[in-house]
Design a protein around this motif. Structure first.
Motif, PDB file in Angstrom:
ATOM      1  N   THR A 129       0.846  -1.193   0.000  1.00  0.00           N
ATOM      2  CA  THR A 129       0.000   0.000   0.000  1.00  0.00           C
ATOM      3  C   THR A 129       0.878   1.239   0.000  1.00  0.00           C
ATOM      4  OG1 THR A 129      -0.008   0.075   2.396  1.00  0.00           O
ATOM      5  CG2 THR A 129      -1.775  -1.182   1.370  1.00  0.00           C
ATOM      6  N   PRO A 130       0.346   2.374  -0.455  1.00  0.00           N
ATOM      7  CA  PRO A 130       1.162   3.608  -0.456  1.00  0.00           C
ATOM      8  C   PRO A 130       1.712   3.916   0.929  1.00  0.00           C
ATOM      9  CG  PRO A 130      -0.852   3.947  -1.709  1.00  0.00           C
ATOM     10  CD  PRO A 130      -0.973   2.596  -1.074  1.00  0.00           C
ATOM     11  N   GLU A 153       5.966   6.383  -7.345  1.00  0.00           N
ATOM     12  CA  GLU A 153       4.933   6.908  -6.454  1.00  0.00           C
ATOM     13  C   GLU A 153       3.596   7.142  -7.160  1.00  0.00           C
ATOM     14  OE1 GLU A 153       6.269  10.412  -4.535  1.00  0.00           O
ATOM     15  OE2 GLU A 153       4.496  10.609  -3.288  1.00  0.00           O
ATOM     16  N   GLU A 154       3.675   7.835  -8.284  1.00  0.00           N
ATOM     17  CA  GLU A 154       2.437   8.204  -8.997  1.00  0.00           C
ATOM     18  C   GLU A 154       1.692   6.958  -9.460  1.00  0.00           C
ATOM     19  OE1 GLU A 154       1.627  10.772 -12.897  1.00  0.00           O
ATOM     20  OE2 GLU A 154       3.160  11.607 -11.552  1.00  0.00           O
ATOM     21  N   ASP A 157       0.086   5.135  -6.499  1.00  0.00           N
ATOM     22  CA  ASP A 157      -1.107   5.859  -6.041  1.00  0.00           C
ATOM     23  C   ASP A 157      -2.291   5.597  -6.970  1.00  0.00           C
ATOM     24  OD1 ASP A 157       0.217   6.782  -3.890  1.00  0.00           O
ATOM     25  OD2 ASP A 157       0.562   8.817  -4.657  1.00  0.00           O
ATOM     26  N   ARG A 158      -2.031   5.616  -8.260  1.00  0.00           N
ATOM     27  CA  ARG A 158      -3.090   5.384  -9.238  1.00  0.00           C
ATOM     28  C   ARG A 158      -3.646   3.960  -9.113  1.00  0.00           C
ATOM     29  NH1 ARG A 158      -1.294   7.891 -14.943  1.00  0.00           N
ATOM     30  NH2 ARG A 158      -1.408  10.082 -14.368  1.00  0.00           N
TER      31      ARG A 158
END
Lengths: 284, 228
Positions: A129-130, A153-154, A157-158
């Protein structure tokens, strides 16, 4: 015993009606089955993508091996971390030459290997998980010899936003489909109760107990639900085979889901029947 | 045995079907409940059978009060009160024997005892020969006999008959009345609702209770008591 005999007799007396009830239950649960198949395969696809989530920690040149070993030990203490893999400068170069052949000559011409050594950190399923990733990254960045710690990261998150939307959608749609199935089953069993209204009337007339009147209907409802569930299972399996053979490779739902589906059919049938007979007994 | 105390029944949109009716039917009595259509005969029958509850007043059947009995216990009253109707209300697609056996089965008679008991009940109402005929193949009088046999399945204390001869010819009517008297002679009370005063007149030994527009207007028992 009476309930079993009457439930069987009801089927004999009105086989088309009974088959129709089971058929309606079956079709309603078939839609739920198809939905489960799609949801399960979506889960597998997301899990496969999630598996690729990892953290890459880049190590400054000239870092002592003892420092790296300490890092590897300490990072493994995090419960989120499942494994680590040290990629030496040489390994990194080989990988680059293999994965990026268009730059192969450039790497060969260079006298100095420009690629840093790195550590790939894999996380346990459920900890990708983030929040968990951020925790491990922050810890890694605390070491002075760590040049950078990256995890896309991006992209992560998406992925997790997509997962949350997917979960909410499948839960809502699954609940709505189950409710529609319950309503259809209820309607089918109300028809079955209505078809036997004369018998119910005579039973009450001569003094049969309510439990006695209810029991064959409950059993009939349970049987219709279970038969419908088995029918839905067959139809869903047929669809799965069809899709697997002619369209794309999909996975069959787990055995536990099949069990839940059949139990749900049985419960829907029994509860719907109980509601239908309760309403009828209140009226007559 | 049966006691109605100031019983009224009001239906929404239809007004009062019964108003302030008090009467008592004793063990072993034979009574006609007479009156025109809409006088409240069928309502009285339904209330005694506890298929319906009174709007006010109390009905007591063998100690079971309409004020206190729960939905769960209504079956107890219904086994004490056998009931037959003008339209017989037999189960179609079943034989005479199966109709009687059904009543025995759903009221808990042991399975092995059912055939013999059903045959005996049909024999009691003089219907043994056609026991295996489907009810659709029977005449009105024959169907009423089967319905009576079914009503006797639980050996009730009282037999309620709501216009039982309404669909029958004179011959069948006479036979059914004879059967009721036979049943009564064995100690069972019979309360028969009918609008046929000519039929009632043929049975001078019976008590006659008359309803008019939901009110009790005469009762031969009270009149006799008054003359003595």
């Amino acid at each position: 015993m009476y309930a079993i005999r009457e439930a069987v007799a009801a089927f004999r007396r009105a086989p088309i009606l009974t088959a129709l009830s089971a058929g309606m239950v079956g079709l309603a649960l078939y839609v739920v089955g198809l939905f489960s198949l799609a949801t399960y395969n979506l889960q597998i696809a997301l899990a496969a993508i999630e598996e690729r989530v990892e953290i890459v920690v880049y190590i400054r040149d000239n870092t002592r091996q003892s420092e790296i070993d300490l890092f590897l030990t300490e990072i493994m203490d995090f419960q989120e971390v499942s494994s680590t893999k040290l990629i030496s400068k040489m390994d990194a170069l080989e990988r680059a030459q293999r994965d990026l052949p268009e730059f192969g000559q450039l790497f060969l011409d260079s006298e100095v290997n420009p690629l840093p050594q790195s550590i790939e950190i894999a996380l346990h399923p459920g900890n990708r998980t983030p929040e968990a990733i951020a925790k491990v990254v922050k810890a890694a960045q605390g070491y002075t010899f760590v040049e950078d710690a990256l995890y896309g990261e991006e992209w992560v998150d998406r992925l997790f936003a997509l997962r949350r939307v997917g979960l909410a959608t499948t839960t809502a749609a699954g609940a709505a489909l189950a409710m529609v199935a319950a309503l259809i089953i209820g309607a089918a069993l109300r028809i079955a109760v209505f078809a036997r209204r004369e018998e119910i009337y005579v039973m009450r007339l001569v003094g049969a107990r309510n439990g006695f009147i209810r029991s064959p209907f409950l059993l009939e409802g349970a049987l219709a639900g279970l038969t419908g569930g088995i029918l839905a299972l067959g139809l869903t399996y047929g669809s799965y085979r069809g899709v697997s053979t002619y369209m794309l490779d999909v996975a069959w739902i787990p055995f536990s889901w099949v069990g839940i589906g059949l139990t749900a059919g049985l419960l829907f049938g029994t509860i719907s029947s109980a509601v239908a007979i309760h309403r009828h007994l209140k009226k007559v | 045995m049966i006691k109605l105390t100031r019983v009224s029944k009001e239906y929404p949109h239809r007004g009062y079907a019964l108003r302030d009716v008090s009467l008592r039917v004793n063990k072993g009595e034979f009574a006609f409940l007479t009156g025109h259509s809409g006088s409240g005969k069928s309502t009285t029958m339904r209330l005694i059978h506890m298929s319906d509850r009174p709007s006010s007043g109390e009905i007591n059947v063998d100690g079971y009060s309409s004020d206190h009995i729960t939905q769960r216990d209504l079956w107890k009253v219904r086994r004490l009160v056998g009931m037959v109707f003008q339209d017989f209300r037999l189960l179609p697609g079943r034989t005479a024997l199966e109709n009687v056996a059904f009543a025995l089965e759903v009221t808990g008679t042991p399975r092995k005892a059912i055939p013999a008991r059903a045959n005996l009940l049909l024999a009691q109402v003089g219907f043994a020969p056609k026991k295996d005929a489907l009810v659709e193949q029977l005449s009105g009088g024959e169907r009423q006999r089967v319905a009576i046999a079914r009503a006797l399945a639980n050996e009730p204390d009282i037999l309620l008959a709501d216009e039982p001869t309404g669909n029958l010819d004179d011959q069948a009517t006479s036979e059914i009345l004879d059967l009721f008297w036979d049943i009564n002679a064995k100690g069972m009370a019979v309360l028969m609702a009918t609008h046929d005063l000519e039929l009632v007149g043929r049975h001078p030994n019976a008590r006659i209770i008359e309803l008019d527009q939901g009110r009790l207007v005469s009762d031969s028992n009270i009149m006799q008591a008054g003359t003595h």
